[in-house]
Design an enzyme around this catalytic site. Structure first.
Site, mmCIF file in Angstrom:
data_model
loop_
_atom_site.group_PDB
_atom_site.id
_atom_site.type_symbol
_atom_site.label_atom_id
_atom_site.label_comp_id
_atom_site.label_asym_id
_atom_site.label_seq_id
_atom_site.Cartn_x
_atom_site.Cartn_y
_atom_site.Cartn_z
ATOM 1 N N GLY A 295 42.543 48.570 35.113
ATOM 2 C CA GLY A 295 43.973 48.307 35.186
ATOM 3 C C GLY A 295 44.336 47.074 35.978
ATOM 4 O O GLY A 295 45.416 46.524 35.820
ATOM 5 N N GLU A 296 43.446 46.648 36.854
ATOM 6 C CA GLU A 296 43.814 45.556 37.767
ATOM 7 C C GLU A 296 43.014 44.285 37.598
ATOM 8 O O GLU A 296 43.471 43.197 37.967
ATOM 9 C CB GLU A 296 43.683 46.055 39.209
ATOM 10 C CG GLU A 296 44.759 47.084 39.544
ATOM 11 C CD GLU A 296 44.470 47.842 40.829
ATOM 12 O OE1 GLU A 296 45.123 47.529 41.839
ATOM 13 O OE2 GLU A 296 43.590 48.726 40.826
#
Lengths: 167, 328, 675
Positions: C640-641
């Site tokens: 996600g990052e």
């Protein structure tokens, strides 16, 4: 307090409203139609986009009292008879959303956009009816912010529909 | 938001008759409702003028165009006569805001929208425009996107706000005439001339008297030449200008510039008609050298603040690049 | 498969916190904030507010409520008159309609004795100190080898300072909560949260309640990006307001209020010093960071932590120092630490490549470490080099002329840039249950789907473990009454929850259909010592008009190695979403801090620019096959990052390649290019 009559998704509502009430808050707080979202309340994000008399608009900047007699379509009214609107179906297939909060506004904006004619800020020849290229779609949809960054898929989904759907 | 009474006017005289202190005219609401929710605008009466019979775009006998004040931005931009004869105007409109806002915003309301200076919009901040005498925190603070021309930074009632309307810049270049009706008066205000520089009264954006209502904009016949509107901003869309330019130039077969119009947005409290630049260009060879000289002449008046000097460079480059592009 | 909740989201049926219903009509709470950055509240006067229609209750720091633990000063609402930052909550009103609440709040009169404030972060701030640790429990300073000697011996040297501004998460859904108390004193909060279990625990603790008396329900969350990872004041406000008003209360922060009340990424001042020998091998690396925290709360972003894992060097130093300022507390924002840190490191590496006359891809390949540089731990898996090579191939990097300022296309100068990205791959304990129901399976876990597609990924993980099709599996999440789970953050969601779901499903199969349950605490504690990270390579093409300073990004490509990808569609959306946020970071995001007024300016979405649709052109993400058996039962790394971490440097490096101008201060705006 003011009396207004507003049609929402084909249903006529006669209501007494606080003149300060936005169309957005009317939908969400009074009519329980929470599909239309409040992202900024100042016309800066497009999450509240609905169709007013067939044209896309930001419900947060529309005072309910100023829209007596209007016909409003929200995301809840895009689908006909339980089938998904082609844009909704395309959004699902192209994964054109993540958190989903900007999505109703994207859909109503896209539906409205498809009904608009004329050039955009990036159209080279003002006197033509430009084809809805990805670049044209991107410019025309720039009033709808998406922090999850689903733009690439949003443009693909809308691009698939450009010829076939009108609100 | 302060509570208010709401009425819909059916004719201009009806609207004007209802006006009293504390009344605001409501067009599309795209700026007024925003400001009311911020507590910056506090009318106790709204008179809705968006349904007045001012919604037509019509050619005038003299070959110009008359635009009703209630015409929506998007409709005006899409109008065949605007696209064909006033491309600068179409492009200015299309570069503004978002599709949704362009559908809602009226021409009259667009001209009267207020600055987007962050301090003006925050009622917990001092602001000489909202409250003359309270100070201008922008002078020492966030002014990167504020004025470089015609401001009053060093004055007692300092104000460095800019006017955000793209439409106004194009109308300024086109010598538009603003038709206004008010309590007991009807007059025509030329653009440039509708919007003020802050001077000693930063709280007054325009020369309109209380109660005056814009009913129409009239454009003279389009000047000869090619025209466009270019808007430079920090992202590709849906943003106010850092600097914008509305430009028109006519070039004769021998390469001499004839008519030239230049107006700037994002640089001052009012849309800025670049008369020095125009005078430099008219009658001179339509070359890069002329355009650079013209831009320099206009921006020689600039008084940039500590952190917006880049706008001087940007305005100069933009004027020159746009005139060059139109001359090719 | 499509996202499980896809139809709900596209039809507007998915309900977010503010849209939920309590069993009675809710009232509305509206905050009153300090207009001063430092001071002491003298009076709070509600007289005018009480005259306004619809007023039901008032809360104020002059009448402190009964609370439990005050461990987080941000949440101990109204318990102090001391003002530590502009925007601090000093009071609130409750009214019967939103319009009435907002109007009443505007009528509250607050007098504050103002004190001097300090809101300016600078590298020579006299109060700089080294914290005990940096988020999430890492050492603030590390050092090995002799950096000075390494630099002295270097053939090519770079000593540069990069700065990044305040950045705000700005999820599309404003923070909102609906709180209601029942007759027995039990509290239900519909909250917009990244972690229902943690949110419940925190709310209970702040209010002085046993956790069993609080329930947090959060089926859909409109983005968080870290700002909803910890409990925010709006949730406490809703609970206190509901108690005071004697009926359910809902609160939605305005976009303007979010800037001061929901956290932000600290600005950073980062000095990166690199030395390399004649073959481009690093001889020394130093990454020294200055950033800020609040007066009463310490948050130390782990900005230089990424440097500890990236490149081999015989000497390395990383430091973090904080200044306590009269500003709100910074907090998590997508890839805390790696985002600003990789921007500086990967930009400095590009400068080193230029100084050493080496291709920037080649420079990184030459400095590929065998083990994690700072710790010496073996990597569980690492394929940065493969990502760089594959990305270079796809992007057409071969034969690239490194000389800047040479390529022109009309009014645009064009250039390309590369940067590495990284993000740790961790997992945390979680619990789950699995049971058979109505011919299918139900899996329960208090996870959160904030747009990542967790619901869908977990459905697939469960189905695969159970040996059935996803349409026979229903995942229930977003409720603190469900088995306790870690929050959605640190890219640990799928890894943490998936581990528990797999284990619970295996347990169900073993029990032959009774009830399966799992608690991964022991497994996680027993995770052997490896350096677990995902890596990627990001490539950018930019066009710059040096006359106007406009920068456009026609192409962005990310090539990632992140273990096993659970769902290709969801993964691609996450990678691209991160890269899109990185594009905004590079070119337009930044909140201005007014030193005289003592607070944030540009507090809305018209002034804080995030990328629009028109800004995002050809953005693509692909990944390499990577098998790693040291992670979790799925073999997956969080994704996600990582997408944001390399993007800004890739763009900044491309701007340099296009123009010859090295802008070392984000965002790269026309103002800076024209300066």
């Amino acid at each position: 307090m003011n009396e207004v009559t507003i049609g929402v998704n084909g249903v006529l509502h006669r209501l007494t409203v606080d003149p300060r009430t936005s169309l957005l808050d009317l939908l969400r707080e009074r009519l329980g139609l929470t599909g239309t979202k409040k992202g900024c309340d100042h016309g800066q994000c497009g999450a509240c986009t609905v169709l007013i008399d067939g044209r896309r608009a930001n419900a947060c900047l529309a005072l309910a009292v100023a829209h007596d007699g209007a016909a409003v379509t929200t995301v809840e009214g895009l689908a006909a008879n339980g089938d998904l609107h082609p844009l909704q179906d395309a959004f699902i297939r192209h994964d054109a959303f993540q958190c989903g909060y900007c999505t109703p506004g994207q859909l109503c904006s896209a539906a409205g956009m498809l009904g608009e004619s004329g050039p955009s800020a990036i159209t080279a020849d003002l006197e033509t009816e430009p084809a809805l290229t990805p670049g044209e779609i991107r410019e025309r949809m720039s009033g709808n912010l998406c922090r999850c960054g689903a733009y690439v898929n949003i443009v693909r989904a809308i691009g698939e529909i450009t010829e076939t759907a009108r609100p | 938001m302060r509570t208010f009474t709401y009425t819909r006017a059916r004719h201009a005289s009806d609207a004007v008759a209802r006006f009293r202190t504390g009344t605001a005219y409501l067009g599309g609401g795209t700026n007024l409702v925003d400001l009311m929710r911020l507590g910056v605008a506090t009318p106790d009466q709204l008179v809705d003028v968006s349904r007045l019979p001012h919604d037509q775009v019509e050619p005038t006998p003299g070959g110009g165009l008359r635009i009703g004040a209630a015409v929506r931005n998007s409709d005006l931009a899409a109008h065949p006569l605007v696209r064909a004869d006033y491309p600068m105007l179409a492009r200015a409109l299309l570069s503004g805001a978002s599709g949704q806002i362009r559908n809602m915003a009226t021409v009259g309301g667009n001209l009267l929208q207020r600055t987007r200076c962050a301090y003006f919009q925050d009622t917990l901040m001092p602001c000489n425009k909202r409250l003359p005498g309270s100070g201008c925190p922008a002078v020492d603070g966030d002014h990167e996107n504020l004025a470089i021309l015609g401001h009053s930074a060093g004055d007692e009632l300092a104000c460095v706000a800019t006017h955000p309307s793209d439409l106004a810049v194009a109308l300024t270049a086109l010598d538009a005439q603003v038709h206004v009706t008010g309590p007991g008066t009807t007059r025509v205000i030329p653009m440039p001339g509708l919007h003020r520089l802050p001077g000693a009264e930063p709280h007054r954006d325009t020369v309109l008297a209380p109660g005056e209502l814009i009913t129409a904009i009239e454009l003279p016949p389009p000047p000869p030449g090619r025209s466009t509107y270019r808007k430079v901003r920090e992202r590709a869309s849906f943003a106010f200008a850092l600097v914008s330019v509305a430009a028109l130039i006519e070039v004769a077969d021998d390469g001499t510039a004839g008519t030239c119009r230049v107006a700037l947005g994002g640089v001052a409290h009012a849309p800025w008609r670049a008369f020095s630049a125009e005078r430099t260009v008219a009658g001179a060879p339509a070359t890069a050298e002329t355009f650079a000289r013209a831009a320099a002449a206009e921006l020689s008046q600039a008084a940039p603040l500590a952190r917006n000097g880049y706008k001087v460079t940007l305005a100069r480059n933009l004027i020159a690049a746009t005139l060059e592009e139109l001359s090719r | 498969m499509n996202r499980v909740e896809a139809v709900d989201k596209v039809t507007g049926r998915a309900m977010y916190a503010y849209e939920q219903r309590a069993d009675q009509a809710a009232a509305y709470a509206y905050p009153v904030q300090s207009a001063t950055a430092s001071g002491h509240v003298r009076t709070v006067n509600f007289a005018a507010a009480w005259h306004m229609p619809g007023m039901l209750a008032a809360l104020s720091c002059t009448d402190p409520p009964e609370l439990g633990s005050a461990e987080d000063p941000e949440l101990a609402l109204f318990t102090t008159r001391e003002i530590s930052y502009r925007g601090q909550l000093v009071a609130a009103v409750v009214a019967d309609t939103l319009e009435n609440a907002r109007a009443a709040a505007a009528a509250v009169l607050v007098t504050i004795d103002r004190h001097q404030h300090d809101v300016r972060l600078r590298a020579d701030h006299p109060g700089l100190y080294t914290p005990d640790q940096v988020n999430p429990g890492l050492p603030a300073a590390t050092s090995y080898g002799d950096v000075a000697a390494g630099l002295a011996a270097a053939a090519a040297r770079v000593d540069v300072t990069y700065t990044t501004p305040v950045q705000h998460n700005n999820p599309m859904e404003p923070h909102a909560a609906l709180a209601s108390w029942d007759a027995g004193g039990n509290l239900t909060v519909y909250d917009s949260t990244q972690g229902p279990s943690f949110d419940r625990d925190t709310i209970a603790r702040v209010l002085g309640l046993p956790p069993g008396r609080v329930r947090v329900i959060s089926p859909h969350v409109g983005g968080g990006f870290g700002s909803k990872g910890t409990t925010r004041p709006h949730a406490i406000l809703a609970a206190l307001a509901a108690r005071a008003a004697g009926r359910p209360v809902k609160v939605a922060l305005t976009r303007q209020q979010m800037f001061e009340l929901t956290g932000y990424r600290t600005p950073t001042i980062q000095r990166v010093t690199l030395g390399a020998d004649t073959s481009g091998r690093l001889t020394a690396v130093a990454h020294d960071v200055v950033e800020q925290t609040a007066i009463r709360t310490e948050f130390a972003e782990q900005t230089a932590a990424c440097t500890r894992v990236m490149y081999a060097s015989p000497a390395m130093r990383t430091t973090h120092r904080l200044a306590r300022l009269n500003m709100p507390a910074p907090s998590w924002m997508r890839a805390p630490g790696e985002t600003p840190g990789m921007y500086a490191l990967e930009s400095a590496m590009d400068e080193l490549a230029c100084a050493a006359g080496l291709d920037p891809v080649e420079l990184r390949i030459r400095n590929e470490p065998v083990t994690e540089p700072d710790s010496g731990l073996p990597f569980s898996s690492r394929n940065l080099v493969a990502c760089l090579r594959e990305g270079a191939r796809r992007f057409g990097w071969d034969g690239r002329d490194p000389c800047p300022g040479l390529r022109r296309d009309g009014r645009w100068l064009t250039g390309t840039g590369v940067a590495a990205s990284t993000y740790p791959a961790r997992r945390q304990p979680s619990r789950a249950t699995a049971l058979v129901l109505d011919g299918g399976f139900v899996v329960r876990i208090a996870a959160a789907d904030v747009g990542t597609g967790a619901r869908t990924a977990l459905t697939q993980i469960a189905a695969e473990t159970l040996g059935t099709s996803p349409d026979r599996v229903q995942v229930e999440l977003g409720d603190s009454d469900l088995p306790r789970a870690w929050l959605a953050g640190g890219s640990m969601g799928t890894a943490s929850w998936g581990s528990a779901v797999v284990k619970a499903c295996e347990d169900l199969l073993k029990n032959e259909g009774a009830l399966g349950s799992a608690d991964t605490a022991e497994d996680v504690a027993a995770d052997s010592s490896f350096a677990r990270h995902a890596f990627g390579a990001q490539f950018a093409e930019v066009h710059v008009d040096t006359g106007t300073g406009e920068v456009r990004v026609p192409r962005l490509l990310g090539v990632f190695a992140a273990g096993r990808i659970i769902d290709a569609t969801l993964a691609r959306s996450q990678f691209i979403g991160g890269m899109t946020m990185g594009l905004g970071m590079a070119l337009m995001e930044g909140t201005f801090v007014d030193e005289a007024q003592g607070g944030f300016v540009r507090k809305d979405l018209a002034q804080y620019h995030i990328a629009t649709c028109a800004d995002v052109q050809d953005v693509d993400a692909v990944w390499l096959e990577e098998t790693d058996s040291h992670l979790n039962p799925m073999g997956s790394k969080g994704i996600g990052e990582i997408g944001i971490t390399g993007t800004a440097a890739a763009i900044g490096n491309a701007v340099y390649h296009a123009t010859g101008r090295r802008i070392r201060d984000l965002p790269i705006t026309p103002a800076k290019l024209l300066a």
